[in-house]
Design a protein around this motif. Sequence first.
Motif, PDB file in Angstrom:
ATOM      1  N   TRP A  27       2.522   6.845  -6.681  1.00  0.00           N
ATOM      2  CA  TRP A  27       1.399   7.608  -7.227  1.00  0.00           C
ATOM      3  C   TRP A  27       1.558   9.093  -6.924  1.00  0.00           C
ATOM      4  CZ3 TRP A  27      -2.163   6.143 -10.645  1.00  0.00           C
ATOM      5  CH2 TRP A  27      -3.244   6.987 -10.855  1.00  0.00           C
ATOM      6  N   ALA A  28       1.991   9.416  -5.719  1.00  0.00           N
ATOM      7  CA  ALA A  28       2.158  10.820  -5.331  1.00  0.00           C
ATOM      8  C   ALA A  28       3.254  11.508  -6.138  1.00  0.00           C
ATOM      9  CB  ALA A  28       2.477  10.916  -3.840  1.00  0.00           C
ATOM     10  N   ARG A  33       2.575   1.844  -3.445  1.00  0.00           N
ATOM     11  CA  ARG A  33       1.688   2.447  -4.440  1.00  0.00           C
ATOM     12  C   ARG A  33       1.450   3.923  -4.130  1.00  0.00           C
ATOM     13  NH1 ARG A  33      -1.902   1.918  -8.623  1.00  0.00           N
ATOM     14  NH2 ARG A  33      -4.039   2.657  -8.363  1.00  0.00           N
ATOM     15  N   ARG A  34       1.244   4.266  -2.870  1.00  0.00           N
ATOM     16  CA  ARG A  34       0.991   5.672  -2.512  1.00  0.00           C
ATOM     17  C   ARG A  34       2.182   6.555  -2.864  1.00  0.00           C
ATOM     18  NH1 ARG A  34      -1.002   3.610   2.334  1.00  0.00           N
ATOM     19  NH2 ARG A  34       0.770   4.450   3.514  1.00  0.00           N
ATOM     20  N   ASP A  88       0.830  -1.213   0.000  1.00  0.00           N
ATOM     21  CA  ASP A  88       0.000   0.000   0.000  1.00  0.00           C
ATOM     22  C   ASP A  88       0.861   1.258   0.000  1.00  0.00           C
ATOM     23  OD1 ASP A  88      -2.232  -1.625   0.054  1.00  0.00           O
ATOM     24  OD2 ASP A  88      -2.538  -1.436   2.212  1.00  0.00           O
ATOM     25  N   LEU A  89       1.898   1.277   0.828  1.00  0.00           N
ATOM     26  CA  LEU A  89       2.796   2.431   0.888  1.00  0.00           C
ATOM     27  C   LEU A  89       3.536   2.606  -0.430  1.00  0.00           C
ATOM     28  CD1 LEU A  89       4.287   4.684   2.420  1.00  0.00           C
ATOM     29  CD2 LEU A  89       5.903   2.931   3.215  1.00  0.00           C
TER      30      LEU A  89
END
Length: 263
Positions: free
Chosen positions: A204-205, A200-201, A197-198
């Motif tokens: 993405w950011a 991807r975040r 999850d981290l």
Amino acid sequence: MPEGDTVFAAAARLRAGLGGRVLESTDFRIPSLATADLSGREVSAVRSVGKHLLIDVAESRPGAGDAVSIHSHLKMEGAWHVHPRGQRWRRPAYQARAVLRTADHEAVGFDLGVLELLADPDAALAYLGPDLLADDFDREEAIRRLASRPDDTIGAALLDQRLIAGIGNVFRSEICFLRRVLPTRPVREVDLGPVVDLSRRLLWANRLRSARTTTGNTSPNARMWVYGRHGRLCRRCATPVKRGELESPGGERSIYWCPRCQI
């Protein structure tokens, strides 16, 4: 250093300059593609898949069945520049490996680590794990693939593009720090869901940022938690950041960590 976010941004620039337009000329400056000519064809799509970039070019005429994709990988030094035709190049001409021209734009690929034409790019890249920047990113498949290598270090697993696609050396150091995990910890001892999850975040950011940051601060000396900060004080606990070499896909690669924050 080109990672999934860098390639995503390059694809966005190429899409804006070439997408839906006809190539007036193509110039491939490597021996294997010296005679290739895609002029007169339309660029149907530009997309990134992990660290790979694909420029899809339509068939030369309807029904010809010879649509191809220009596949490139930036490796360490590569870059794609897109600008109006006639504008001066920002890197030396001897570094150019591909020059694509439409009526009003020019795209130049410099020092590309991989450059080839693929008839079936999806099949050629099918070995890659889930792309962290894909709209249809498969979180569960990413976790499953990482978990399939329980004895690998988490630092090595995050760089293995067959397991999860898009992470490079910068992001893996930052991900391990933010999750407070030593890069040398075996995968079997890591809670993989939050790591995925981290990952991807973070990508993405940063996918369209001109300056990558994992701290949220875009000031030049404040963008990273540990990467590139050997000997400097940890931003959390003021312990000097360590640097070492970790056996990874492709050989040993540098890794940065805080010996107090990460266990």
